[in-house]
Enzyme design. Structure first.
Site, PDB file in Angstrom:
ATOM      1  N   ASN A  12      -5.624 -16.705 -79.204  1.00 29.99           N
ATOM      2  CA  ASN A  12      -6.471 -15.669 -78.610  1.00 29.99           C
ATOM      3  C   ASN A  12      -5.563 -14.556 -78.094  1.00 29.99           C
ATOM      4  O   ASN A  12      -4.928 -14.697 -77.061  1.00 29.99           O
ATOM      5  CB  ASN A  12      -7.284 -16.299 -77.468  1.00 29.99           C
ATOM      6  CG  ASN A  12      -8.083 -15.272 -76.676  1.00 29.99           C
ATOM      7  OD1 ASN A  12      -8.234 -14.131 -77.109  1.00 29.99           O
ATOM      8  ND2 ASN A  12      -8.591 -15.684 -75.523  1.00 29.99           N
ATOM      9  N   LYS A  14      -6.333 -11.762 -76.917  1.00 28.24           N
ATOM     10  CA  LYS A  14      -6.932 -10.960 -75.833  1.00 28.24           C
ATOM     11  C   LYS A  14      -6.739  -9.470 -76.157  1.00 28.24           C
ATOM     12  O   LYS A  14      -6.795  -9.107 -77.330  1.00 28.24           O
ATOM     13  CB  LYS A  14      -6.351 -11.378 -74.480  1.00 28.24           C
ATOM     14  CG  LYS A  14      -6.482 -12.902 -74.279  1.00 28.24           C
ATOM     15  CD  LYS A  14      -6.185 -13.370 -72.892  1.00 28.24           C
ATOM     16  CE  LYS A  14      -6.365 -14.884 -72.813  1.00 28.24           C
ATOM     17  NZ  LYS A  14      -6.155 -15.420 -71.474  1.00 28.24           N
ATOM     18  N   HIS A 104     -15.618 -16.971 -72.992  1.00 32.34           N
ATOM     19  CA  HIS A 104     -14.291 -17.095 -72.362  1.00 32.34           C
ATOM     20  C   HIS A 104     -14.413 -16.760 -70.875  1.00 32.34           C
ATOM     21  O   HIS A 104     -15.209 -15.886 -70.498  1.00 32.34           O
ATOM     22  CB  HIS A 104     -13.311 -16.149 -73.052  1.00 32.34           C
ATOM     23  CG  HIS A 104     -11.894 -16.390 -72.638  1.00 32.34           C
ATOM     24  ND1 HIS A 104     -11.389 -15.899 -71.465  1.00 32.34           N
ATOM     25  CD2 HIS A 104     -10.917 -17.110 -73.206  1.00 32.34           C
ATOM     26  CE1 HIS A 104     -10.125 -16.304 -71.346  1.00 32.34           C
ATOM     27  NE2 HIS A 104      -9.809 -17.039 -72.387  1.00 32.34           N
ATOM     28  N   GLU A 106     -12.749 -15.012 -69.007  1.00 31.68           N
ATOM     29  CA  GLU A 106     -12.540 -13.596 -68.675  1.00 31.68           C
ATOM     30  C   GLU A 106     -13.812 -12.784 -68.944  1.00 31.68           C
ATOM     31  O   GLU A 106     -14.089 -11.800 -68.250  1.00 31.68           O
ATOM     32  CB  GLU A 106     -11.333 -13.049 -69.448  1.00 31.68           C
ATOM     33  CG  GLU A 106     -10.031 -13.607 -68.864  1.00 31.68           C
ATOM     34  CD  GLU A 106      -8.887 -13.753 -69.842  1.00 31.68           C
ATOM     35  OE1 GLU A 106      -8.934 -13.176 -70.937  1.00 31.68           O
ATOM     36  OE2 GLU A 106      -7.927 -14.486 -69.507  1.00 31.68           O
ATOM     37  N   GLU A 174     -11.267 -24.867 -70.961  1.00 33.94           N
ATOM     38  CA  GLU A 174     -10.232 -24.014 -70.389  1.00 33.94           C
ATOM     39  C   GLU A 174     -10.431 -23.931 -68.875  1.00 33.94           C
ATOM     40  O   GLU A 174     -11.202 -23.086 -68.392  1.00 33.94           O
ATOM     41  CB  GLU A 174     -10.318 -22.612 -70.990  1.00 33.94           C
ATOM     42  CG  GLU A 174     -10.054 -22.579 -72.473  1.00 33.94           C
ATOM     43  CD  GLU A 174      -9.438 -21.254 -72.885  1.00 33.94           C
ATOM     44  OE1 GLU A 174      -8.372 -21.288 -73.515  1.00 33.94           O
ATOM     45  OE2 GLU A 174      -9.987 -20.204 -72.557  1.00 33.94           O
ATOM     46  N   GLY A 180      -3.269 -18.482 -68.039  1.00 31.50           N
ATOM     47  CA  GLY A 180      -2.306 -17.432 -67.754  1.00 31.50           C
ATOM     48  C   GLY A 180      -1.554 -17.621 -66.457  1.00 31.50           C
ATOM     49  O   GLY A 180      -0.873 -16.706 -65.983  1.00 31.50           O
ATOM     50  N   SER A 220      -2.387 -22.204 -70.498  1.00 29.18           N
ATOM     51  CA  SER A 220      -0.929 -22.343 -70.399  1.00 29.18           C
ATOM     52  C   SER A 220      -0.352 -23.353 -71.395  1.00 29.18           C
ATOM     53  O   SER A 220       0.612 -24.060 -71.084  1.00 29.18           O
ATOM     54  CB  SER A 220      -0.524 -22.679 -68.968  1.00 29.18           C
ATOM     55  OG  SER A 220      -0.903 -21.629 -68.077  1.00 29.18           O
TER      56      SER A 220
END
Ligand code: PGA
Length: 262
Positions: A12, A14, A104, A106, A174, A180, A220
């Site tokens: 991904n 992003k 996701h 985000e 996730e 991250g 991660s």
């Protein structure tokens, strides 16, 4: 009886790598893997670039016969019409996308995507023959309040409303606190939630669907920890963010699959 599931290593990107940078990246990644003959079907590699890269990457994959699957990072709940800035699943399918990431964290956090919007996007993906990569996961506060599995289980239950038993889907666990941050979940933590998610798939779509559906871990993931996740019985691959932007690192994550022969 255990069903063999081909591991999926999904990158991904992003909002990173423009379409020109994407060309160099994909060529280098292909070269790194081709040299070592790691693209023989024992692992599936998926690339999820920004929308503006999709056409370029798809052309390159076709022209050089590169066996990576292509996916988008999001799609509209709608098929067409006056929805400024939205991208239809129909357009993604026309670009030979196989997959689309949905829900996701985000998107949930910065774009207020609710479980209901996620469910509508899953339906939109299926309408257009795309495989939804349904992301679920809890924040640290939610984990402390509700335990490790409740949030992800609840999110997946809503996302699977109305999904037919025969549909191909991918689920990605996730944990938000691991994305991250470098604070990776332990393999045992990943296994616990991935097993609970597989049980949701079994309850909603039946045991066959649970046996064949890939459940990924994301947050991660690096070349140094992929082995420990892939050893877990309910982890069928990884959704990789930061490490998917570094050719050698992403190639090392993909190569690992081959060695363990999962
Ligand atoms: P990360 O991101 O690998 O950079 O933690 C994972 C993701 O958000 O899919």
């Amino acid at each position: 009886m255990a069903v063999a599931r081909v591991p999926l290593i999904a990158g991904n990107w992003k909002m990173n790598l423009d379409h020109q940078q994407a060309i160099a990246f994909v060529q280098k990644l292909h070269w790194a893997l081709k040299e070592a003959k790691h693209l023989d079907g024992t692992v599936e590699v998926g690339l999820f670039p920004p929308f503006t890269d999709l056409r370029t990457v798809q052309t390159l994959l076709d022209a050089d016969k590169i066996p990576f699957a292509l996916g988008a990072q999001d799609l509209s709940t709608k098929d067409s019409g006056a929805y400024t800035g939205e991208v239809s699943g129909a357009f993604l399918k026309k670009l030979n996308c196989t997959y689309v990431i949905i829900g996701h964290s985000e998107r949930r956090e910065y774009h207020a995507e609710t479980d209901e919007i996620v469910a509508a996007k899953v339906q939109a993906a299926l309408r257009h023959g795309l495989v939804p990569v349904i992301c679920v996961g809890e924040t640290l506060e939610q984990r402390e309040e509700s335990g490790p599995t409740a949030i992800s289980v609840g999110q997946l239950e809503v996302a699977l409303e109305g999904v037919p038993a025969s549909a191909e889907i991918v689920v990605a666990y996730e944990p938000v606190w691991a994305i991250g941050t470098g604070q990776v979940a332990s393999p045992e933590q990943a296994q616990e939630v991935c097993a609970a998610l597989r049980a949701v798939i079994a309850a909603k779509l039946g045991q066959d669907a649970a046996d064949r559906t890939r459940v990924l871990y994301g947050g991660s993931v690096k070349s140094g920890n992929i082995a420990s996740f892939m050893r877990e019985p309910d982890v069928d691959g990884a959704l990789v963010g930061g490490a998917s932007l570094v050719v050698d690192e992403f190639a090392a994550i993909i190569r690992f699959q081959k060695h363990v022969g999962v």
